[in-house]
Design an enzyme around this catalytic site. Structure first.
Site, PDB file in Angstrom:
ATOM      1  N   ASP A  36      -1.658  10.817  10.227  1.00  0.00           N
ATOM      2  CA  ASP A  36      -0.476  11.618  10.171  1.00  0.00           C
ATOM      3  C   ASP A  36      -0.627  13.221   9.929  1.00  0.00           C
ATOM      4  O   ASP A  36      -1.447  13.594   9.037  1.00  0.00           O
ATOM      5  CB  ASP A  36       0.431  11.178   8.909  1.00  0.00           C
ATOM      6  CG  ASP A  36       1.764  11.363   8.905  1.00  0.00           C
ATOM      7  OD1 ASP A  36       2.056  12.525   8.923  1.00  0.00           O
ATOM      8  OD2 ASP A  36       2.605  10.297   8.863  1.00  0.00           O
ATOM      9  N   ASN A  92       9.833   2.052   7.610  1.00  0.00           N
ATOM     10  CA  ASN A  92      11.277   2.194   7.485  1.00  0.00           C
ATOM     11  C   ASN A  92      12.049   1.985   8.676  1.00  0.00           C
ATOM     12  O   ASN A  92      11.684   2.499   9.890  1.00  0.00           O
ATOM     13  CB  ASN A  92      11.404   3.758   7.189  1.00  0.00           C
ATOM     14  CG  ASN A  92      10.284   4.238   6.018  1.00  0.00           C
ATOM     15  OD1 ASN A  92      10.319   3.416   5.027  1.00  0.00           O
ATOM     16  ND2 ASN A  92       9.940   5.433   5.924  1.00  0.00           N
ATOM     17  N   GLN A  99      13.518   6.532   8.100  1.00  0.00           N
ATOM     18  CA  GLN A  99      12.848   6.592   9.395  1.00  0.00           C
ATOM     19  C   GLN A  99      13.334   8.072  10.168  1.00  0.00           C
ATOM     20  O   GLN A  99      14.537   8.314  10.260  1.00  0.00           O
ATOM     21  CB  GLN A  99      13.322   5.399  10.420  1.00  0.00           C
ATOM     22  CG  GLN A  99      12.719   5.333  11.711  1.00  0.00           C
ATOM     23  CD  GLN A  99      12.975   4.318  12.515  1.00  0.00           C
ATOM     24  OE1 GLN A  99      14.035   3.473  12.311  1.00  0.00           O
ATOM     25  NE2 GLN A  99      12.211   3.904  13.718  1.00  0.00           N
ATOM     26  N   HIS A 105       7.028   2.054  13.508  1.00  0.00           N
ATOM     27  CA  HIS A 105       5.618   2.559  13.278  1.00  0.00           C
ATOM     28  C   HIS A 105       5.395   1.961  11.819  1.00  0.00           C
ATOM     29  O   HIS A 105       6.614   2.025  10.925  1.00  0.00           O
ATOM     30  CB  HIS A 105       5.321   3.896  13.049  1.00  0.00           C
ATOM     31  CG  HIS A 105       6.074   4.924  12.636  1.00  0.00           C
ATOM     32  ND1 HIS A 105       7.732   5.125  13.214  1.00  0.00           N
ATOM     33  CD2 HIS A 105       6.228   5.662  11.542  1.00  0.00           C
ATOM     34  CE1 HIS A 105       8.034   5.849  12.240  1.00  0.00           C
ATOM     35  NE2 HIS A 105       7.397   6.310  11.348  1.00  0.00           N
ATOM     36  N   HIS A 107       3.122   2.922   8.145  1.00  0.00           N
ATOM     37  CA  HIS A 107       2.307   4.071   7.311  1.00  0.00           C
ATOM     38  C   HIS A 107       1.238   3.507   6.638  1.00  0.00           C
ATOM     39  O   HIS A 107       1.705   2.358   5.914  1.00  0.00           O
ATOM     40  CB  HIS A 107       3.474   4.702   6.235  1.00  0.00           C
ATOM     41  CG  HIS A 107       4.370   5.682   7.227  1.00  0.00           C
ATOM     42  ND1 HIS A 107       4.204   7.161   7.175  1.00  0.00           N
ATOM     43  CD2 HIS A 107       5.632   5.499   7.374  1.00  0.00           C
ATOM     44  CE1 HIS A 107       5.339   7.412   7.909  1.00  0.00           C
ATOM     45  NE2 HIS A 107       6.159   6.767   7.914  1.00  0.00           N
TER      46      HIS A 107
END
Length: 140
Positions: A36, A92, A99, A105, A107
């Site tokens: 990230d 999320n 989100q 996706h 995390h």
């Protein structure tokens, strides 16, 4: 959108498909795992499906299962290599839930003692009646 489908203006479709460079940690036919660029902690990564699904609700069950298996494997490897003290998996759905990119996706967030992050929630205090009412809405 089905398997192999992309959304033209989706940044995560472009990253997952290799059109935009990323710090890739893992890749297979179905997923790309990247670091990230705005990490919550050292090693924070994202699991991105290569096919476009806006959120968990659109994600096929088999893809969801593969994402969780990959999350487990990546968490174990990252914990071993980064020597973190704990680990958060987050996912999320919807703006209200945090989100910001509408491509499913997950995390992967390694946690370290005193990393300064506060990922969690304030526990509510529902009555037994409220819990029963909610339970009945969900199961009934």
């Amino acid at each position: 959108m089905g398997v192999g489908m992309k959304e033209e203006n989706c940044i995560f479709c472009k990253i997952a498909g290799g059109e935009i460079p990323s710090k890739t940690l893992y890749e297979d036919e179905e997923f790309r795992v990247i670091l990230d660029l705005g990490p919550a902690a050292k090693g924070h990564a994202l699991i991105l499906p290569k096919s476009h699904y806006a959120d968990l609700y659109e994600l096929p069950e088999d893809t969801a299962a593969h994402a969780m298996i990959l999350a487990k494997r990546m968490a174990a490897r990252m914990t071993d290599r980064l020597h973190c003290d704990g680990f958060n998996l987050m996912q999320n759905n919807g703006e209200t839930a945090g989100q910001t990119v509408f491509h499913f996706h997950m995390h992967l967030i390694p946690r370290y003692q005193d990393d300064g992050q506060k990922i969690g929630w304030k526990p509510g205090e529902p009555s037994a009646e409220e819990l029963e009412e909610i339970r009945n809405k969900i199961i009934g």
